[in-house]
Design a protein around this motif. Structure first.
Motif, PDB file in Angstrom:
ATOM      1  N   LEU A 105     -28.988  -8.255   7.588  1.00  0.00           N
ATOM      2  CA  LEU A 105     -28.611  -7.696   6.037  1.00  0.00           C
ATOM      3  C   LEU A 105     -27.300  -8.385   5.792  1.00  0.00           C
ATOM      4  CD1 LEU A 105     -30.370  -4.332   5.763  1.00  0.00           C
ATOM      5  CD2 LEU A 105     -31.189  -6.610   4.754  1.00  0.00           C
TER       6      LEU A 105
ATOM      7  N   ILE B   9     -32.159  -2.255  -0.894  1.00  0.00           N
ATOM      8  CA  ILE B   9     -32.625  -1.965   0.529  1.00  0.00           C
ATOM      9  C   ILE B   9     -33.180  -0.622   0.276  1.00  0.00           C
ATOM     10  CG2 ILE B   9     -32.197  -1.664   3.116  1.00  0.00           C
ATOM     11  CD1 ILE B   9     -29.671  -3.253   2.071  1.00  0.00           C
TER      12      ILE B   9
ATOM     13  N   ASN C  17     -27.681  -0.436  -0.089  1.00  0.00           N
ATOM     14  CA  ASN C  17     -28.541   0.368   0.677  1.00  0.00           C
ATOM     15  C   ASN C  17     -28.885   1.831   0.016  1.00  0.00           C
ATOM     16  OD1 ASN C  17     -29.777   1.248   2.990  1.00  0.00           O
ATOM     17  ND2 ASN C  17     -28.086   2.221   3.794  1.00  0.00           N
TER      18      ASN C  17
END
Lengths: 385, 385
Positions: free
Chosen positions: A282, A206, A269
């Protein structure tokens, strides 16, 4: 050249600030190095990557107090940053035992010292040593505040100095040492159980920036299927070139949460904030009992804005990972050489102008995807041994 | 007895409310059961544990809408709770294949149905099936809202009906089915890698109530060293009796965070909130890359109030775990028989008065440590077959 050449070993020179307001304009500064310990190593710097965490330190956004350097017991009251250092060994302490040689090409990441004696240091987790000293803005036990790698030299404990193999250029290996290692460690730890079963893990990355672009390459090289997540499609083409198998624009793709339900063994992330992410969506794409690990570094006051109920749908967990170990750095360099990948790097010549350009453009997000400051030997009159 | 006896199978009877204001006074109610499916099983109830989650449902604190039962397509518009059911099989669907027999002693936990067909259902993770139907207040695909076990009978999919071994009494096995299973699953999953290495894991159990007291016994039986955490010393003696090796009163013991640094392979939070916990201190006691798992159920609007930086010191993660699988329930019952442990249970006779007493006292925390409602056969005139 009188102002730039360095009277080593009495003096190091680097680009430093004395107030957060000067964050984008560090000035060339001479300073006393930390007292040399028996297991210390001096590195004469050839180049140094530029990491977003530098902005946080220079702007003093990870602290509620004043700049750490102002409280030093000795050494400079100014702060030089930089922690993706490549250079060569020019001095070895009398008790160095790890086989490093004078003249050897080595690197230093975001950590300069650990106690070398606790259970974490002895189990390949020295990045979690409670006595960690980071490469800059961190206090040694003797009261010196560590100074970083936008400099002629840097001093560090041998246990944190990485030997660099042949087969990868210095300006390309530089960003692997903080940014690369920071994503390598949680990816490797987060999917090794799946790989051990002979299965192909699926990893979500991400945020396609400095960290994320390396995460794609690394996860791919480790054998994962990689899905890149970004807000828009602006970086889609780049992400596919980096090796992503799929790309999701969370801001415009409809129904991605449902399409990707129960797909991921790991979500990494790399964005610098979690509060602006569609976290519930997510997290819902994780398989049962898997992890969402955040390595993007937020403002100090940011919280994980997530409800305990969110995790009930799959028994997942959320957390952070810090850097990586020296052993993992060595593994990462070997992986990069073996799989022939390297960060996408724009080089900038070191100097007050170059440092300012790098910091200013990084702050604006005007980087695809990493800067390395180069030309240190020419600038400081080093590299002659 | 005309008002309490049940005209089964057309009718079930149970203690139900039609408005959250009535949470402490469910009334004896007759209702239509869910349409009987080919893999459904009817259980004639002998006793039923009382779980704190019942309070959340009855008070409607897990929802921002109205009581789920008000939107049912058919069946009652009232809600009966209870999901720690023990009884005997009185009816089996025509396609039941799991070997359950008429008259067999069985149990039902917090889950009444799953799709039985998805990757999660097929991998021992049916508690994470996206089509989960919980035992009460949950919608079946046909529009019926599930009704719980403070009742004469309950109907559930065979895959969620647990066979109960000999060697443990019904009123003691009841709380193992929701509360016990809810802690067994994360403890087992959270330490099995340590056990596999032949090492003795250390587990922290936070909150010594209905869930926590079972967690202590279960972690101990699985081979862990157990440290119990509570605010005060009020439950210290009990915790040690349950099997805790150490006890920490976080509100009065000085310096426990430092003393316990780097000790835990798993922290299991059994308290019903995380916001009132010393989370930073608790997380700091985890070893590298271990988990803090919350099973205590908070108010729907509560968040994990924790900073991403907290996790950098050890690469830990935080999350929740939901119930456990049928296979894990069977393992847990066997573990309890083998290690001769059982929940600390106070029995209360079923009836409007008994149900009200159980809920009211549970709401006040006046329980050490679990209630089981008993005497169902006498009350409903069942148990005669």
């Amino acid at each position: 050249m009188a102002t730039t050449t360095v009277n080593y070993p009495e003096e190091f020179k680097g680009f430093a600030i004395s107030d957060p307001s000067e964050w984008s304009n560090p000035k060339l500064t001479s300073y006393q190095p930390k007292n040399f310990g028996p297991r210390d190593v001096d590195i004469e710097i050839e180049c140094c990557g530029v990491c977003a965490s530098e902005l946080f330190t220079l702007k003093n956004e990870w602290s509620h107090g004043e700049l750490a350097c102002l409280s030093s017991t000795y050494g400079p009251k100014t702060q030089c940053v930089g922690h993706e250092v490549v250079g060569k060994v020019v001095k070895l302490g009398s008790e160095v035992e790890s086989g490093l040689k004078l003249g050897q090409r080595v690197g230093l990441g975001a950590q300069a010292s650990s106690c070398a004696d606790c259970s974490r240091c002895k189990s390949g987790n020295e990045q979690y040593c409670p006595k960690i000293v980071t490469t800059y803005a961190s206090r040694y036990e003797d009261g010196y505040i560590s100074q970083g790698g936008y400099a002629s030299h840097v001093r560090a404990h041998e246990n944190l100095v990485f030997p660099i193999p042949d087969g990868i250029e210095s300006h390309l290996v530089a960003p692997l040492q903080c940014g690369g290692l920071t994503v390598y460690s949680p990816i490797k730890r987060g999917i090794e159980d799946v790989l051990a079963k002979g299965e192909k893990p699926t990893v979500g990355v991400i945020g396609i920036g400095g960290l994320g672009h390396m995460a794609i390459m690394i996860a791919k090289a480790l054998g994962a299927k990689v899905v890149a997540f970004s807000r828009s499609n602006a970086k889609k083409e780049d992400a596919i070139k980096m090796g992503a198998d799929e790309f999701v624009a969370t801001g415009s793709d409809e129904g991605w949460e449902k399409k990707l339900f129960d797909q991921f063994d790991l979500m990494l992330n790399c964005a610098s904030s979690t509060t602006s992410l569609p976290l519930d969506g997510l997290l819902s794409t994780l398989k049962v009992n898997r992890q969402f690990v955040s390595v993007g570094l937020p403002h100090i006051d940011e919280k994980f804005d997530v409800n305990p109920f969110t995790f009930f749908s799959n028994g997942s967990t959320i957390g952070s990972s810090c850097l990586g170990s020296k052993q993992e750095a060595i593994e990462l360099f070997d992986l990069a050489v073996k799989h022939n990948f390297s960060p996408w790097v724009e080089t900038i010549k070191v100097g007050e102008e170059g440092v300012s350009e790098a910091l200013t453009r990084l702050d604006k997000g005007d980087v695809r995807y990493r800067f390395t400051l180069v030309g240190f030997n020419e600038f400081f009159g080093t590299g002659k041994q």
